[in-house]
Design a protein around this motif. Structure first.
Motif, PDB file in Angstrom:
ATOM      1  N   ASP A  43      77.121 -22.669 -49.050  1.00 15.52           N
ATOM      2  CA  ASP A  43      76.208 -23.737 -49.470  1.00 15.52           C
ATOM      3  C   ASP A  43      74.889 -23.679 -48.706  1.00 15.52           C
ATOM      4  OD1 ASP A  43      78.057 -24.636 -51.308  1.00 15.52           O
ATOM      5  OD2 ASP A  43      78.828 -26.229 -50.012  1.00 15.52           O
ATOM      6  N   VAL A  44      74.967 -23.418 -47.415  1.00 19.02           N
ATOM      7  CA  VAL A  44      73.745 -23.287 -46.606  1.00 19.02           C
ATOM      8  C   VAL A  44      72.956 -22.067 -47.071  1.00 19.02           C
ATOM      9  CG1 VAL A  44      72.853 -22.829 -44.285  1.00 19.02           C
ATOM     10  CG2 VAL A  44      74.694 -24.500 -44.602  1.00 19.02           C
ATOM     11  N   ALA A  45      73.649 -20.976 -47.345  1.00 20.18           N
ATOM     12  CA  ALA A  45      72.984 -19.756 -47.814  1.00 20.18           C
ATOM     13  C   ALA A  45      72.302 -19.985 -49.164  1.00 20.18           C
ATOM     14  CB  ALA A  45      73.989 -18.614 -47.897  1.00 20.18           C
ATOM     15  N   VAL A  46      72.903 -20.786 -50.031  1.00 21.27           N
ATOM     16  CA  VAL A  46      72.281 -21.107 -51.326  1.00 21.27           C
ATOM     17  C   VAL A  46      70.971 -21.851 -51.097  1.00 21.27           C
ATOM     18  CG1 VAL A  46      72.508 -22.520 -53.415  1.00 21.27           C
ATOM     19  CG2 VAL A  46      74.405 -21.074 -52.684  1.00 21.27           C
ATOM     20  N   ILE A  47      70.973 -22.810 -50.177  1.00 18.82           N
ATOM     21  CA  ILE A  47      69.751 -23.564 -49.882  1.00 18.82           C
ATOM     22  C   ILE A  47      68.661 -22.627 -49.352  1.00 18.82           C
ATOM     23  CG2 ILE A  47      68.738 -25.322 -48.351  1.00 18.82           C
ATOM     24  CD1 ILE A  47      71.464 -26.843 -48.676  1.00 18.82           C
ATOM     25  N   ILE A  48      69.026 -21.737 -48.460  1.00 17.63           N
ATOM     26  CA  ILE A  48      68.055 -20.770 -47.924  1.00 17.63           C
ATOM     27  C   ILE A  48      67.516 -19.903 -49.057  1.00 17.63           C
ATOM     28  CG2 ILE A  48      67.769 -18.749 -46.435  1.00 17.63           C
ATOM     29  CD1 ILE A  48      69.921 -20.080 -44.572  1.00 17.63           C
TER      30      ILE A  48
END
Length: 165
Positions: A43-48
């Motif tokens: 999820d964090v990687a998607v935001i990045i």
């Protein structure tokens, strides 16, 4: 519009659609590389990934993360191989996504008109035109096939490295 003309146009639109689909699907795999290289969850990687609004920025990020000091070559090198592969394939995708289309009156072939300004020393050049003939269509088909292979190879690497899926 005659039938041959319409058939060529339909073929081009179908190929560009496939090219876009394969590109978007393959570029999204950078999310998993970002997650694995940063130690973040998906999820964090998607935001990045979504915060970086160009392919070039996303590839740059993955390459810089892979090149960080202490990164083992067995992780760094295959990731760099894949990002460089994507960079090479991006030129055809960019060509067909950043243009408008017209048609050659004589041959009926579609033409691309590049939506860029080329600054020269003393002037500018607008809208370079290229004919989309059978050779160009074959080139698009080849890039779609190469993207499909890159997609499979990147998924294999993500799995091998144990990165988040």
């Amino acid at each position: 519009m005659d039938e041959a003309f319409e058939t060529r146009f339909d073929r081009l639109i179908l190929l560009v659609g496939r090219l876009n689909y394969m590109w978007t699907n393959t570029e999204s795999l950078l999310i998993h590389l970002i997650a694995g290289l940063t130690g973040a969850n998906k999820d964090v990687a998607v935001i990045i990934f979504l915060t970086l609004n160009t392919t070039r920025a996303r590839i740059d990020l993955v390459e810089r993360l892979a090149k960080m000091e202490g990164r083992p070559p067995e992780i760094r090198d295959p990731i760099l191989d894949h990002t460089q592969r994507l960079s090479r394939l991006s030129s055809i995708r960019n060509k067909y996504n950043h243009c408008i289309y017209s048609f050659d009156q004589e041959s009926g072939n579609p033409k691309t008109i590049l939506m860029r300004i080329a600054d020269r020393k003393t002037d500018i050049k607008l809208g370079r035109e290229d004919t989309v003939d059978d050779k160009a269509m074959k080139e698009i088909e080849d890039v779609v096939a190469r993207l499909s292979n890159a997609n499979k190879d990147i998924w294999k690497l993500i799995t091998q490295l144990g990165f988040p899926v």
